[in-house]
Motif scaffolding. Structure first.
Motif, PDB file in Angstrom:
ATOM      1  N   LEU A  52       3.324   8.381  51.456  1.00 52.96           N
ATOM      2  CA  LEU A  52       2.032   9.068  51.403  1.00 52.96           C
ATOM      3  C   LEU A  52       1.810   9.780  50.074  1.00 52.96           C
ATOM      4  N   ALA A  53       2.864  10.265  49.458  1.00 50.62           N
ATOM      5  CA  ALA A  53       2.741  10.938  48.162  1.00 50.62           C
ATOM      6  C   ALA A  53       2.258   9.974  47.079  1.00 50.62           C
ATOM      7  N   ARG A  54       2.445   8.689  47.292  1.00 50.93           N
ATOM      8  CA  ARG A  54       1.987   7.684  46.318  1.00 50.93           C
ATOM      9  C   ARG A  54       0.504   7.365  46.467  1.00 50.93           C
ATOM     10  N   LEU A  55      -0.089   7.790  47.556  1.00 49.27           N
ATOM     11  CA  LEU A  55      -1.522   7.556  47.723  1.00 49.27           C
ATOM     12  C   LEU A  55      -2.282   8.513  46.810  1.00 49.27           C
ATOM     13  N   PRO A  56      -3.318   8.026  46.150  1.00 47.81           N
ATOM     14  CA  PRO A  56      -4.063   8.886  45.214  1.00 47.81           C
ATOM     15  C   PRO A  56      -4.631  10.147  45.864  1.00 47.81           C
ATOM     16  N   SER A  57      -4.941  10.071  47.141  1.00 45.97           N
ATOM     17  CA  SER A  57      -5.566  11.208  47.810  1.00 45.97           C
ATOM     18  C   SER A  57      -4.568  12.274  48.270  1.00 45.97           C
ATOM     19  N   LEU A  58      -3.274  11.977  48.187  1.00 45.57           N
ATOM     20  CA  LEU A  58      -2.260  12.920  48.666  1.00 45.57           C
ATOM     21  C   LEU A  58      -1.189  13.152  47.619  1.00 45.57           C
ATOM     22  N   SER A  59      -0.580  14.337  47.679  1.00 45.77           N
ATOM     23  CA  SER A  59       0.587  14.612  46.856  1.00 45.77           C
ATOM     24  C   SER A  59       1.256  15.886  47.344  1.00 45.77           C
ATOM     25  N   GLY A  60       2.526  16.043  46.997  1.00 42.76           N
ATOM     26  CA  GLY A  60       3.258  17.268  47.293  1.00 42.76           C
ATOM     27  C   GLY A  60       3.192  17.719  48.737  1.00 42.76           C
ATOM     28  N   ASP A  61       2.776  18.975  48.930  1.00 44.14           N
ATOM     29  CA  ASP A  61       2.699  19.549  50.272  1.00 44.14           C
ATOM     30  C   ASP A  61       1.725  18.778  51.151  1.00 44.14           C
ATOM     31  N   ASN A  62       0.671  18.251  50.562  1.00 44.33           N
ATOM     32  CA  ASN A  62      -0.282  17.468  51.348  1.00 44.33           C
ATOM     33  C   ASN A  62       0.388  16.244  51.954  1.00 44.33           C
ATOM     34  N   ALA A  63       1.284  15.604  51.201  1.00 43.17           N
ATOM     35  CA  ALA A  63       1.998  14.427  51.699  1.00 43.17           C
ATOM     36  C   ALA A  63       2.938  14.811  52.839  1.00 43.17           C
TER      37      ALA A  63
END
Length: 183
Positions: free
Chosen positions: A137-148
């Motif tokens: 999920l962290a690799r998806l453009p819409s997500l990163s870090g804590d969001n992932a």
């Protein structure tokens, strides 16, 4: 260890896994397994001192097999959305095509009666799933870090919730309704 002992140990673990999937932690005894295999109950105890030891071994094997089938979430050749859909489809295959709950879902339902070693093995399995999902999920453009991390928790909750809903209602389309936002 001889081949016969390894085969007996594997058979014991295979049967325990089948019993758990069919009815949870309380669905079997060492005597049930011994009768199915055609050995004495003491032979089951030779391989596994307690039921907790047996179920922990089953969970550890399940975790290892599961983890070995996951693609590298960081591999450039895999699109994150593609491997995410593969993960969802794998879950769907178990719940809908095979028409049963997963081993970890059944054990989770029995968590209140599980020995500590089984709870630890179960938690380790969920950690493998959550860690892998978070990396994808962290690799998806819409997500990163804590969001992932939060998204991984939400997705896993959706998968397990959808599997329970499908089993409870026999409405297979509920799975896709619940998971459509993740596809």
């Amino acid at each position: 260890m001889t081949v016969e002992k390894v085969d007996t140990k594997s058979k014991i673990m295979d049967l325990a896994e089948q019993y758990i999937i069919a009815g949870g932690y309380g669905a079997f005894s060492f005597r049930d397994i011994a009768e199915q295999i055609g050995i004495k109950s003491a032979s089951v105890h030779y391989h596994f001192r307690t039921k907790g030891d047996l179920v922990s071994a089953v969970m550890e094997r399940y975790t290892h097999e599961f983890a070995s089938q996951l693609p590298d979430p960081m591999a450039d050749e895999f699109e994150p959305k593609t491997i995410l859909n593969g993960f969802i489809d794998g879950f769907k295959a178990k719940v809908i095509d095979q028409k049963h709950m997963s081993l970890c879902t059944m054990l989770t339902a029995d968590k209140h009666v599980l020995p500590d070693e089984v709870c630890d093995s179960l938690a380790a399995f969920y950690d493998v799933k959550l860690d892998w999902l978070q990396q994808v999920l962290a690799r998806l453009p819409s997500l990163s870090g804590d969001n992932a991390e939060a998204a991984a928790v939400r997705l896993l909750a959706c998968l397990h919730g959808a599997s329970v809903l499908v089993q409870a209602t026999s409405k297979e389309d509920c799975f896709e309704q619940v998971l459509s936002a993740w596809r």
